[in-house]
Scaffold this motif. Structure first.
Motif, mmCIF file in Angstrom:
data_model
loop_
_atom_site.group_PDB
_atom_site.id
_atom_site.type_symbol
_atom_site.label_atom_id
_atom_site.label_comp_id
_atom_site.label_asym_id
_atom_site.label_seq_id
_atom_site.Cartn_x
_atom_site.Cartn_y
_atom_site.Cartn_z
ATOM 1 N N GLY A 40 -8.204 -9.096 -33.731
ATOM 2 C CA GLY A 40 -8.891 -8.114 -33.379
ATOM 3 C C GLY A 40 -8.237 -7.116 -32.241
ATOM 4 O O GLY A 40 -7.500 -7.343 -31.888
ATOM 5 N N GLY A 41 -8.538 -6.010 -32.586
ATOM 6 C CA GLY A 41 -8.204 -5.090 -31.806
ATOM 7 C C GLY A 41 -8.994 -3.567 -31.649
ATOM 8 O O GLY A 41 -9.654 -3.540 -32.274
ATOM 9 N N GLY A 42 -8.491 -2.820 -30.576
ATOM 10 C CA GLY A 42 -9.363 -1.662 -30.404
ATOM 11 C C GLY A 42 -8.947 -0.869 -29.253
ATOM 12 O O GLY A 42 -7.827 -1.096 -28.668
ATOM 13 N N ASP A 56 -11.699 -12.356 -41.664
ATOM 14 C CA ASP A 56 -10.598 -13.206 -42.300
ATOM 15 C C ASP A 56 -9.911 -14.035 -41.364
ATOM 16 O O ASP A 56 -9.847 -15.233 -41.426
ATOM 17 C CB ASP A 56 -9.939 -12.623 -43.283
HETATM 18 P P1 HAM Z 1 -6.837 -2.441 -36.402
HETATM 19 O O1 HAM Z 1 -5.988 -3.221 -35.487
HETATM 20 O O2 HAM Z 1 -5.920 -1.844 -37.640
HETATM 21 O O3 HAM Z 1 -7.866 -1.740 -36.018
HETATM 22 O O4 HAM Z 1 -7.524 -3.675 -37.409
HETATM 23 C C1 HAM Z 1 -8.492 -4.690 -36.747
HETATM 24 C C2 HAM Z 1 -8.413 -5.996 -37.142
HETATM 25 O O5 HAM Z 1 -8.627 -6.175 -38.444
HETATM 26 C C3 HAM Z 1 -7.031 -6.563 -37.055
HETATM 27 O O6 HAM Z 1 -6.688 -7.067 -35.685
HETATM 28 C C4 HAM Z 1 -6.949 -7.753 -37.873
HETATM 29 O O7 HAM Z 1 -7.523 -8.865 -37.231
HETATM 30 C C5 HAM Z 1 -7.760 -7.091 -39.033
HETATM 31 N N1 HAM Z 1 -6.890 -6.770 -40.039
HETATM 32 C C6 HAM Z 1 -6.395 -5.580 -40.161
HETATM 33 N N2 HAM Z 1 -5.608 -5.647 -41.387
HETATM 34 C C7 HAM Z 1 -5.789 -6.804 -41.969
HETATM 35 C C8 HAM Z 1 -5.424 -7.168 -43.138
HETATM 36 N N3 HAM Z 1 -4.496 -6.411 -44.112
HETATM 37 N N4 HAM Z 1 -5.749 -8.450 -43.597
HETATM 38 C C9 HAM Z 1 -6.481 -9.289 -42.621
HETATM 39 N N5 HAM Z 1 -6.895 -8.780 -41.770
HETATM 40 C C10 HAM Z 1 -6.620 -7.513 -41.138
HETATM 41 C C11 HAM Z 1 -8.832 -0.969 -36.691
HETATM 42 O O8 HAM Z 1 -8.864 -1.066 -37.867
HETATM 43 C C12 HAM Z 1 -9.472 0.010 -35.724
HETATM 44 N N6 HAM Z 1 -10.346 0.891 -36.659
HETATM 45 C C13 HAM Z 1 -10.307 -0.821 -34.625
HETATM 46 C C14 HAM Z 1 -10.857 0.206 -33.648
HETATM 47 C C15 HAM Z 1 -12.409 0.423 -33.678
HETATM 48 N N7 HAM Z 1 -10.471 0.855 -32.635
HETATM 49 C C16 HAM Z 1 -11.393 1.409 -32.125
HETATM 50 N N8 HAM Z 1 -12.571 1.219 -32.552
#
Ligand code: HAM
Length: 419
Positions: free
Chosen positions: A281-283, A308
């Protein structure tokens, strides 16, 4: 002969009975947000491509390489959402939620799409649970958002993760820091693609995994050492609040996020049991995003937790999440019992007991085998002679004990046994 159909590459599927655990992960992670007053927001799965180009950033891998973009019949360019934050901002601006009470606090969950190279924990259709809190730069809101994610993971029983935290500064302190970093990177022995990367987004070079690059980055200037006093104060207060709430973290001044909108507090949850795809997770804050997308100058913070990967993390830790079995009761009618069974099943379901029955003709032996496989801890056998006597046989599949229970008493009896 035609090829057998299969799901597209990189798309995970969750089938029963394991899918119950997957649902429990989503439920467990989202519950702390509901308790903190976040309202549910259901967003479009596709949006205008321009939203992500402007919101997430043209130079990011997500936008430049990984988007599923297509033209619709009206020749509009649309994109399957690669992330949730930009869509939330668009919706908040469009529906003027930012003109009401602040902060606007919302949560969402669902699929996102990134054309990444599939591997364990990295999918092309990924699922996230996320929150966004818009309209306050109070460090208490940063701490709240981070604590929600932390308590969500903990509620599932996860322990093998750590929270990494940093500050990426603001529009005032980031540009001079960036110049400093560019000057530093200019003096290094880097290949041309890396130099190009340094020109587009120098911060991303800090994330290079090659030993020969890492060796040269030891003395690289770090954003955390160059924060303006307002950002330094903000970061110190966030840390203080997390300490007070006993949310454990490590400061990682070299954290690099894949999306361009981050400012100030930025964080990642990393799990050690997942191999290369360790980010569960991240943000972070995105103080310029709202105005970038045509809204007011409002700050915001949020996260996306990978459902997942969180599910995989639970498996890696051997955690039993969700119900131990998918059913409470399994009804096996015999002979004339078949007429009565659907009524009994309906009665048990109405009382809140998860109940299924056997369908079709089946001998008692085969039926009991099926009942056993159903995973239900109690089996009710409705036989002709028992029915005439107004009773049913209730068998505990754990102890093997069997009792004749009056039909009128069956529901309270089973509820008592299952409590
Ligand atoms: P992100 O770090 O790109 O942030 O994605 C958040 C989480 O989604 C990741 O830590 C990971 O667990 C999961 N994730 C990302 N890509 C994949 C992938 N290809 N397969 C499986 N899991 C994946 C964001 O999306 C931002 N919108 C978060 C955010 C919200 N920041 C501020 N508000």
């Amino acid at each position: 002969m035609s090829d057998a159909l299969a799901a597209p590459k990189g798309v995970p599927e969750y089938l029963p009975p394991e899918s119950a655990a997957w649902l429990a992960v989503r439920e467990g992670l989202s519950r702390p947000a509901v308790l903190a007053g976040y309202g549910y927001i259901e967003l479009p799965i596709f949006e205008d491509t321009a939203l992500y180009v402007r919101g997430v950033g043209e130079s990011t891998d997500v936008v430049s390489k990984e988007m599923y973009t297509f033209s619709d019949r009206g020749d509009r360019s649309l994109t399957l959402r690669p992330e949730g934050t930009a869509g939330v901002m668009r919706s908040v601006i469009e529906h003027r939620l930012d003109r009401g009470q602040l902060p606007v606090k919302v949560w969402y969950a669902g699929p996102f799409f990134r054309a990444e190279r599939p591997q364990h924990g990295r999918y092309r259709q990924l699922q996230q649970f996320g929150v966004e809190a818009i309209g306050s730069d109070d460090p208490a809101l940063d701490a709240e958002v981070i604590a929600i994610a932390d308590s969500g993971y903990r509620s599932l029983g996860l322990t093998g993760f750590r929270l990494e935290l940093t500050s990426l500064g603001c529009a005032e302190c980031r540009p001079p820091y960036r110049e400093r970093l560019v000057a530093f990177l200019d003096g290094l022995d880097l290949d041309e693609p890396t130099r190009e990367r340094a020109r587009i987004n120098p911060l991303r070079v800090l994330d290079d995994k090659r030993p020969e690059v890492i060796a040269q980055l030891t003395d690289a200037p770090l954003m955390l050492d160059h924060l303006c006093s307002a950002c330094a104060e903000h970061f110190a207060r966030v840390r203080g609040l997390l300490d007070a709430q006993q949310v454990a973290y490590v400061v990682n001044p070299r954290m690099v996020r894949g999306l361009d909108y981050y400012t100030r507090t930025t964080f990642e949850f990393v799990h050690d049991g997942l191999g290369a795809q360790s980010g569960i997770g991240g943000g972070g804050r995105y103080d310029g995003l709202m105005s970038e997308l045509g809204g007011q100058e409002l700050s915001g913070i949020g996260f996306g937790l990978g459902l997942d990967r969180t599910y995989l993390a639970c498996q890696a830790e051997g955690l039993q999440v969700g119900p131990a079995s998918p059913l409470d009761v399994y009804v096996v009618p015999v002979g004339a019992g078949r007429e009565r069974a659907p009524l009994l099943v309906a009665e048990l379901r109405a009382a809140g007991l998860r109940t299924d029955q056997i369908f079709g003709e089946r001998g008692l032996k085969g039926a009991m085998k099926q009942a056993d496989r159903s995973g239900a801890p109690y089996v009710v056998v409705l036989g002709e002679r028992d029915l005439a006597a107004g009773v049913a046989q209730v068998k505990s599949m754990h102890s093997g004990e069997q009792a004749a229970v009056p039909l009128a008493n069956l529901t309270p009896y089973l509820k008592e046994q299952l409590s």
